[in-house]
Design a protein around this motif. Structure first.
Motif, short mmCIF file in Angstrom:
data_model
loop_
_atom_site.label_atom_id
_atom_site.label_comp_id
_atom_site.label_asym_id
_atom_site.label_seq_id
_atom_site.Cartn_x
_atom_site.Cartn_y
_atom_site.Cartn_z
N GLY A 1 51.25 34.05 41.32
CA GLY A 1 49.83 34.09 41.59
C GLY A 1 48.98 34.63 40.47
O GLY A 1 47.80 34.96 40.66
N LEU A 2 49.53 34.70 39.24
CA LEU A 2 48.80 35.27 38.10
C LEU A 2 49.10 34.48 36.83
O LEU A 2 50.27 34.31 36.45
N VAL A 3 48.05 34.01 36.16
CA VAL A 3 48.18 33.33 34.87
C VAL A 3 47.08 33.88 33.96
O VAL A 3 45.90 33.79 34.28
N LEU A 4 47.48 34.43 32.83
CA LEU A 4 46.53 35.06 31.91
C LEU A 4 46.54 34.33 30.58
O LEU A 4 47.60 34.11 29.99
N GLU A 5 45.36 33.98 30.09
CA GLU A 5 45.24 33.43 28.75
C GLU A 5 44.67 34.51 27.84
O GLU A 5 43.66 35.14 28.17
N ALA A 54 42.23 30.71 42.32
CA ALA A 54 42.79 29.38 42.52
C ALA A 54 43.94 29.48 43.51
O ALA A 54 44.43 30.58 43.81
N ASP A 55 44.37 28.33 44.00
CA ASP A 55 45.52 28.38 44.90
C ASP A 55 46.80 28.19 44.09
O ASP A 55 46.79 27.92 42.89
N VAL A 56 47.93 28.35 44.77
CA VAL A 56 49.22 28.35 44.10
C VAL A 56 49.48 27.04 43.36
O VAL A 56 49.99 27.03 42.23
N MET A 80 38.65 44.89 43.24
CA MET A 80 39.96 44.47 43.71
C MET A 80 40.17 45.00 45.12
O MET A 80 39.91 46.15 45.41
N ALA A 81 40.68 44.16 46.00
CA ALA A 81 40.93 44.59 47.36
C ALA A 81 42.20 45.42 47.39
O ALA A 81 43.01 45.40 46.50
N GLY A 82 42.40 46.15 48.51
CA GLY A 82 43.60 46.96 48.65
C GLY A 82 43.27 48.33 49.18
O GLY A 82 42.17 48.84 48.99
N ASP A 83 44.26 48.93 49.84
CA ASP A 83 44.03 50.22 50.47
C ASP A 83 44.13 51.37 49.48
O ASP A 83 43.43 52.36 49.58
N LYS A 84 45.08 51.28 48.54
CA LYS A 84 45.29 52.42 47.66
C LYS A 84 44.31 52.39 46.49
O LYS A 84 43.87 51.35 46.03
N LYS A 85 43.98 53.57 46.01
CA LYS A 85 43.09 53.69 44.86
C LYS A 85 43.86 53.31 43.61
O LYS A 85 44.96 53.80 43.36
N LYS A 86 43.28 52.44 42.78
CA LYS A 86 43.99 51.95 41.61
C LYS A 86 43.27 52.35 40.34
O LYS A 86 42.06 52.41 40.29
N ARG A 87 44.06 52.59 39.30
CA ARG A 87 43.50 52.99 38.01
C ARG A 87 42.95 51.77 37.30
O ARG A 87 43.29 50.63 37.60
N LYS A 91 40.94 34.86 29.82
CA LYS A 91 40.66 34.53 31.22
C LYS A 91 41.89 34.74 32.07
O LYS A 91 43.01 34.54 31.61
N LEU A 92 41.67 35.14 33.31
CA LEU A 92 42.73 35.27 34.29
C LEU A 92 42.50 34.27 35.42
O LEU A 92 41.44 34.24 36.03
N TRP A 93 43.50 33.42 35.65
CA TRP A 93 43.52 32.58 36.84
C TRP A 93 44.43 33.25 37.85
O TRP A 93 45.54 33.70 37.49
N ALA A 94 44.03 33.33 39.10
CA ALA A 94 44.84 34.10 40.04
C ALA A 94 44.54 33.72 41.49
O ALA A 94 43.45 33.25 41.81
N THR A 95 45.52 33.95 42.34
CA THR A 95 45.25 33.97 43.77
C THR A 95 44.73 35.38 44.10
O THR A 95 44.95 36.33 43.33
N ARG A 96 44.09 35.52 45.23
CA ARG A 96 43.60 36.85 45.62
C ARG A 96 44.78 37.80 45.87
O ARG A 96 44.69 38.99 45.55
N GLU A 97 45.87 37.26 46.40
CA GLU A 97 47.05 38.10 46.60
C GLU A 97 47.63 38.55 45.26
O GLU A 97 48.11 39.69 45.14
N GLY A 98 47.58 37.69 44.25
CA GLY A 98 48.07 38.07 42.94
C GLY A 98 47.26 39.20 42.34
O GLY A 98 47.81 40.16 41.79
N VAL A 99 45.94 39.12 42.45
CA VAL A 99 45.09 40.19 41.93
C VAL A 99 45.35 41.49 42.69
O VAL A 99 45.41 42.57 42.10
#
Length: 266
Positions: A93-97, A76-78, A1-8, A52-60
């Motif tokens: 930006g997030l859809v989870l099945e 995927a896109d919006v 996952m992208a991002g500056d902060k460390k995530k759990r 499965k997770l469908w998502a934009t990169r910003e959503g993730v």
């Protein structure tokens, strides 16, 4: 996952996807959730099996956690995501099945703690209201909500989005017979209080010292007669005469606050 902060790490288990790419509907027996709080809570819930997770990169990137390396994600896109959810649903930006949560029985949630009421809903069918009530139940540490299976919305995206993550933390018990469930609660020591605008007693005066089962009916129709007959007391909220009633989810929030803040020993 992208991002500056460390995530759990997100704790959920990934399951095998069933159904095709871009199917626009949940697979057989699956639940589709959307929105950051609902999806994030489901991913953090070890009781959920995810497909499965469908998502934009910003959503993730917005998730407060790190997805497992082998988690099935399709970027995927919006506009693509909008085809996977209810019309105009704010998916962020997030859809989870995922698989539905396991069924619970009333005995699983009865704990008899004085400050942990059980919320019983009689024919409250609007998923937005059920989700909002679930959110208030989580906020005021209710032990569970109980609905009749035939007269309640299914577990799904609208309930989950309105609950803002509480679907994963508040036990939801579906029963065949609500009157029988109220009898079982009485046998377990719960004082059953039905909210009714026509009641003479206010909720504050009706609250006992022991555990409470708070019963609410649908807007307009209220509680059915058979359910009312299984309440130990009927009570109203002391609202102004300028307003006839409150939305059922608002009434639930006010009532849960009153139960949580009642003086000790009253």
């Amino acid at each position: 996952m992208a991002g500056d902060k460390k995530k759990r790490a997100l704790r959920g288990r990934a399951g095998r996807m069933q159904g095709g790419r871009g199917s626009g509907r949940a697979g057989k027996g699956a639940v589709r959730l959307w929105g950051r709080h609902a999806v994030e809570a489901a991913l953090m819930n070890p009781a959920r099996q995810h497909r499965k997770l469908w998502a934009t990169r910003e959503g993730v990137d917005s998730l407060d956690g790190e997805l497992p390396a082998d988690f099935p994600v399709e970027y995927a896109d919006v506009s693509d995501l909008a085809r996977l959810v209810a019309r105009d649903a704010p998916h962020q930006g997030l859809v989870l099945e995922c698989e539905p949560l396991a069924d619970l029985h009333l005995d699983d949630v009865i704990d008899g703690q004085v400050n942990r009421p059980i919320v019983v809903l009689d024919q409250v069918t609007d998923p937005h209201n059920v989700g909002a009530i679930m959110r208030s139940a989580a906020a005021f540490d209710a032990a569970a909500i109980v609905t009749q299976d035939r007269h309640a919305p299914p577990e799904g995206g609208v309930v989950a989005k309105s609950a803002s993550g509480a679907l994963e933390s508040v036990p939801w018990v579906r029963v065949v017979n609500l009157s029988r469930a109220l009898e079982d609660l009485a046998e377990a020591g719960y004082w059953r209080i039905g909210l009714a605008g026509e009641a003479e007693t206010t909720l504050g005066d009706a609250l006992p010292a022991g555990p409470v089962a708070l019963v609410l009916g649908a807007e307009g129709e209220g509680m059915r007669h058979g359910v009312t007959q299984h309440c130990d007391a009927l009570a109203r909220l002391p609202i102004s005469d300028a307003m006839e009633s409150l939305n059922v989810s608002n009434a639930a929030a006010v009532a849960l606050y009153a139960i949580a803040t009642r003086p000790a020993g009253d």
